[in-house]
Structures are given as structure tokens and as C-alpha cells.
Design a protein around this motif. Structure first.
Motif, PDB file in Angstrom:
ATOM      1  N   TYR A  28      32.484  49.085  31.685  1.00  0.00           N
ATOM      2  CA  TYR A  28      31.773  50.348  31.632  1.00  0.00           C
ATOM      3  C   TYR A  28      32.468  51.294  30.676  1.00  0.00           C
ATOM      4  O   TYR A  28      33.698  51.317  30.592  1.00  0.00           O
ATOM      5  N   GLU A  29      31.662  52.076  29.937  1.00  0.00           N
ATOM      6  CA  GLU A  29      32.214  53.076  29.031  1.00  0.00           C
ATOM      7  C   GLU A  29      32.384  54.393  29.761  1.00  0.00           C
ATOM      8  O   GLU A  29      31.671  54.693  30.711  1.00  0.00           O
ATOM      9  N   CYS A  30      33.326  55.190  29.288  1.00  0.00           N
ATOM     10  CA  CYS A  30      33.594  56.511  29.845  1.00  0.00           C
ATOM     11  C   CYS A  30      32.329  57.363  29.781  1.00  0.00           C
ATOM     12  O   CYS A  30      31.562  57.288  28.823  1.00  0.00           O
ATOM     13  N   SER A  31      32.120  58.166  30.805  1.00  0.00           N
ATOM     14  CA  SER A  31      30.908  58.976  30.858  1.00  0.00           C
ATOM     15  C   SER A  31      31.038  60.291  30.093  1.00  0.00           C
ATOM     16  O   SER A  31      30.082  61.053  30.014  1.00  0.00           O
ATOM     17  N   ALA A  32      32.192  60.582  29.499  1.00  0.00           N
ATOM     18  CA  ALA A  32      32.359  61.793  28.693  1.00  0.00           C
ATOM     19  C   ALA A  32      31.560  61.644  27.400  1.00  0.00           C
ATOM     20  O   ALA A  32      31.461  60.548  26.846  1.00  0.00           O
ATOM     21  N   GLU A  33      31.003  62.720  26.931  1.00  0.00           N
ATOM     22  CA  GLU A  33      30.146  62.721  25.745  1.00  0.00           C
ATOM     23  C   GLU A  33      30.892  62.199  24.518  1.00  0.00           C
ATOM     24  O   GLU A  33      31.957  62.692  24.166  1.00  0.00           O
ATOM     25  N   GLY A  34      30.344  61.151  23.888  1.00  0.00           N
ATOM     26  CA  GLY A  34      30.900  60.617  22.654  1.00  0.00           C
ATOM     27  C   GLY A  34      32.116  59.719  22.822  1.00  0.00           C
ATOM     28  O   GLY A  34      32.673  59.247  21.842  1.00  0.00           O
ATOM     29  N   CYS A  35      32.553  59.457  24.035  1.00  0.00           N
ATOM     30  CA  CYS A  35      33.740  58.632  24.276  1.00  0.00           C
ATOM     31  C   CYS A  35      33.312  57.189  24.514  1.00  0.00           C
ATOM     32  O   CYS A  35      32.405  56.928  25.296  1.00  0.00           O
ATOM     33  N   THR A  36      33.971  56.243  23.833  1.00  0.00           N
ATOM     34  CA  THR A  36      33.631  54.836  23.971  1.00  0.00           C
ATOM     35  C   THR A  36      34.747  54.039  24.648  1.00  0.00           C
ATOM     36  O   THR A  36      34.732  52.817  24.640  1.00  0.00           O
ATOM     37  N   ASN A  37      35.740  54.716  25.235  1.00  0.00           N
ATOM     38  CA  ASN A  37      36.822  54.026  25.941  1.00  0.00           C
ATOM     39  C   ASN A  37      36.293  53.397  27.220  1.00  0.00           C
ATOM     40  O   ASN A  37      35.286  53.825  27.769  1.00  0.00           O
ATOM     41  N   ASN A  38      37.003  52.378  27.720  1.00  0.00           N
ATOM     42  CA  ASN A  38      36.630  51.730  28.968  1.00  0.00           C
ATOM     43  C   ASN A  38      36.973  52.610  30.158  1.00  0.00           C
ATOM     44  O   ASN A  38      37.975  53.322  30.146  1.00  0.00           O
ATOM     45  N   VAL A  39      36.137  52.531  31.192  1.00  0.00           N
ATOM     46  CA  VAL A  39      36.366  53.280  32.421  1.00  0.00           C
ATOM     47  C   VAL A  39      37.607  52.743  33.112  1.00  0.00           C
ATOM     48  O   VAL A  39      37.816  51.546  33.193  1.00  0.00           O
ATOM     49  N   VAL A  40      38.429  53.653  33.621  1.00  0.00           N
ATOM     50  CA  VAL A  40      39.612  53.275  34.373  1.00  0.00           C
ATOM     51  C   VAL A  40      39.386  53.563  35.846  1.00  0.00           C
ATOM     52  O   VAL A  40      39.602  52.722  36.700  1.00  0.00           O
ATOM     53  N   GLN A  41      38.911  54.786  36.149  1.00  0.00           N
ATOM     54  CA  GLN A  41      38.697  55.175  37.539  1.00  0.00           C
ATOM     55  C   GLN A  41      37.710  56.335  37.575  1.00  0.00           C
ATOM     56  O   GLN A  41      37.771  57.239  36.747  1.00  0.00           O
ATOM     57  N   GLY A  42      36.812  56.313  38.511  1.00  0.00           N
ATOM     58  CA  GLY A  42      35.885  57.424  38.708  1.00  0.00           C
ATOM     59  C   GLY A  42      34.916  57.654  37.576  1.00  0.00           C
ATOM     60  O   GLY A  42      34.447  58.765  37.378  1.00  0.00           O
ATOM     61  N   GLY A  43      34.606  56.631  36.784  1.00  0.00           N
ATOM     62  CA  GLY A  43      33.628  56.764  35.710  1.00  0.00           C
ATOM     63  C   GLY A  43      34.187  57.334  34.420  1.00  0.00           C
ATOM     64  O   GLY A  43      33.446  57.562  33.482  1.00  0.00           O
ATOM     65  N   VAL A  44      35.494  57.588  34.363  1.00  0.00           N
ATOM     66  CA  VAL A  44      36.097  58.163  33.155  1.00  0.00           C
ATOM     67  C   VAL A  44      37.341  57.374  32.737  1.00  0.00           C
ATOM     68  O   VAL A  44      37.936  56.655  33.535  1.00  0.00           O
ATOM     69  N   CYS A  45      37.729  57.560  31.481  1.00  0.00           N
ATOM     70  CA  CYS A  45      38.925  56.917  30.949  1.00  0.00           C
ATOM     71  C   CYS A  45      40.148  57.793  31.226  1.00  0.00           C
ATOM     72  O   CYS A  45      40.022  58.883  31.785  1.00  0.00           O
ATOM     73  N   MET A  46      41.316  57.339  30.829  1.00  0.00           N
ATOM     74  CA  MET A  46      42.554  58.092  31.063  1.00  0.00           C
ATOM     75  C   MET A  46      42.515  59.450  30.362  1.00  0.00           C
ATOM     76  O   MET A  46      42.960  60.446  30.903  1.00  0.00           O
ATOM     77  N   ARG A  47      41.967  59.497  29.156  1.00  0.00           N
ATOM     78  CA  ARG A  47      41.927  60.744  28.389  1.00  0.00           C
ATOM     79  C   ARG A  47      41.078  61.810  29.087  1.00  0.00           C
ATOM     80  O   ARG A  47      41.344  62.998  28.969  1.00  0.00           O
TER      81      ARG A  47
END
Length: 144
Positions: A28-47
Motif C-alpha cells: 500500500y502507498e502512503c495516503s499523504a498527497e503526492g507521496c509514493t512511499n510504502n505504508v508502514v503503519q496506520g496508512g502512512v509512511c515514516m515521513r
């Protein structure tokens, strides 16, 4: 994703976050706008706000694996089951040297390890390395 605490983005933007992470090749990709990092926890990446537990040893910044500590400070790892081998096991209880299966390049006659898309770098796998963020430097980043 379960409805629970929502992470607050560390990069404040004027557009709201997407509700659901996008699926990309079984990740899964991060749900933040324009971010293509993989999800780590809670739908978002570390950044963008995912939290990972750190080692509980004093002044250690490594990620905790088992029992709240990193491997350096005592987290148990499975070792290769071959006699006298002290390598970490990869697949099936053995290390690569003793038969753990690794994907090979699908080009006929090539014995290199496949990096991306089933092929090695020589046969077209594009592997992008993180670059140094100092101004004017084009070297590959070693750590961080």
C-alpha cells in the motif's frame, strides 16, 4: 484500515489527506498527497507520521525487534540450521549459502540475482539509489 487514532502529517499541506491508502503491487502507498512511499503503519509512511518502537537500551537509536531491544542489544534472531554456521537464516531455516531460495534473473543463461521485475540490473532492472543530500554532491548515500 481500522478506525482509530489518525496520524498527523509532519508536512503540513493545504490539501486534506486521502482517506484510504492505494494498493501498489501487493504493497500500500502512503495516503499523504503526492507521496509514493510504502505504508508502514496506520496508512502512512515514516515521513508522514508512522511510529516505530526504538531500542530501549540507553542512547541506542536502532529499531526494536523483539523484547523491546534491537539485535545488537539481545533480540533473538534465528540462525542457520546447518552445522557450524552462524549466519542468520533467510528462508526455510537456512542461510543463502546453505540453500535458501533466492530469485534468479529470468533471462536464459543468467545466474544473477533478480532485483526488480524478475531481471537483474544487467538485463534491465532499474535500481534507484538514494543520493547524498549535500549541495553539489552526487554520491550514493551510505546511511540515512
Amino acid at each position: 484500515l481500522s478506525e482509530g487514532r489518525k496520524r498527523v502529517s509532519s508536512l503540513e499541506g493545504d490539501q486534506p489527506r486521502k482517506k484510504v491508502a492505494k494498493k501498489n503491487n501487493h504493497r500500500y502507498e502512503c495516503s499523504a498527497e503526492g507521496c509514493t512511499n510504502n505504508v508502514v503503519q496506520g496508512g502512512v509512511c515514516m515521513r508522514h507520521g508512522a511510529k516505530r518502537k526504538l531500542c530501549s537500551s540507553e542512547r541506542c537509536t536502532n529499531r526494536a525487534h523483539k523484547g523491546g531491544v534491537c539485535i545488537k542489544h539481545g533480540a533473538k534472531v534465528k540462525l542457520c540450521s546447518s552445522d557450524g554456521c552462524t549466519n542468520v537464516s533467510v528462508i526455510g531455516g537456512v542461510c543463502k549459502r546453505h540453500g535458501a531460495m533466492v530469485k534468479r534473473c529470468k533471462v536464459e543463461g543468467c545466474a544473477n540475482v533478480a532485483k526488480r521485475g524478475g531481471v537483474c540490473v544487467r538485463h534491465g532492472a532499474k535500481v534507484e539509489y538514494k543520493r547524498c543530500n549535500s549541495e553539489g554532491c552526487t554520491n550514493i548515500s551510505v546511511k540515512g
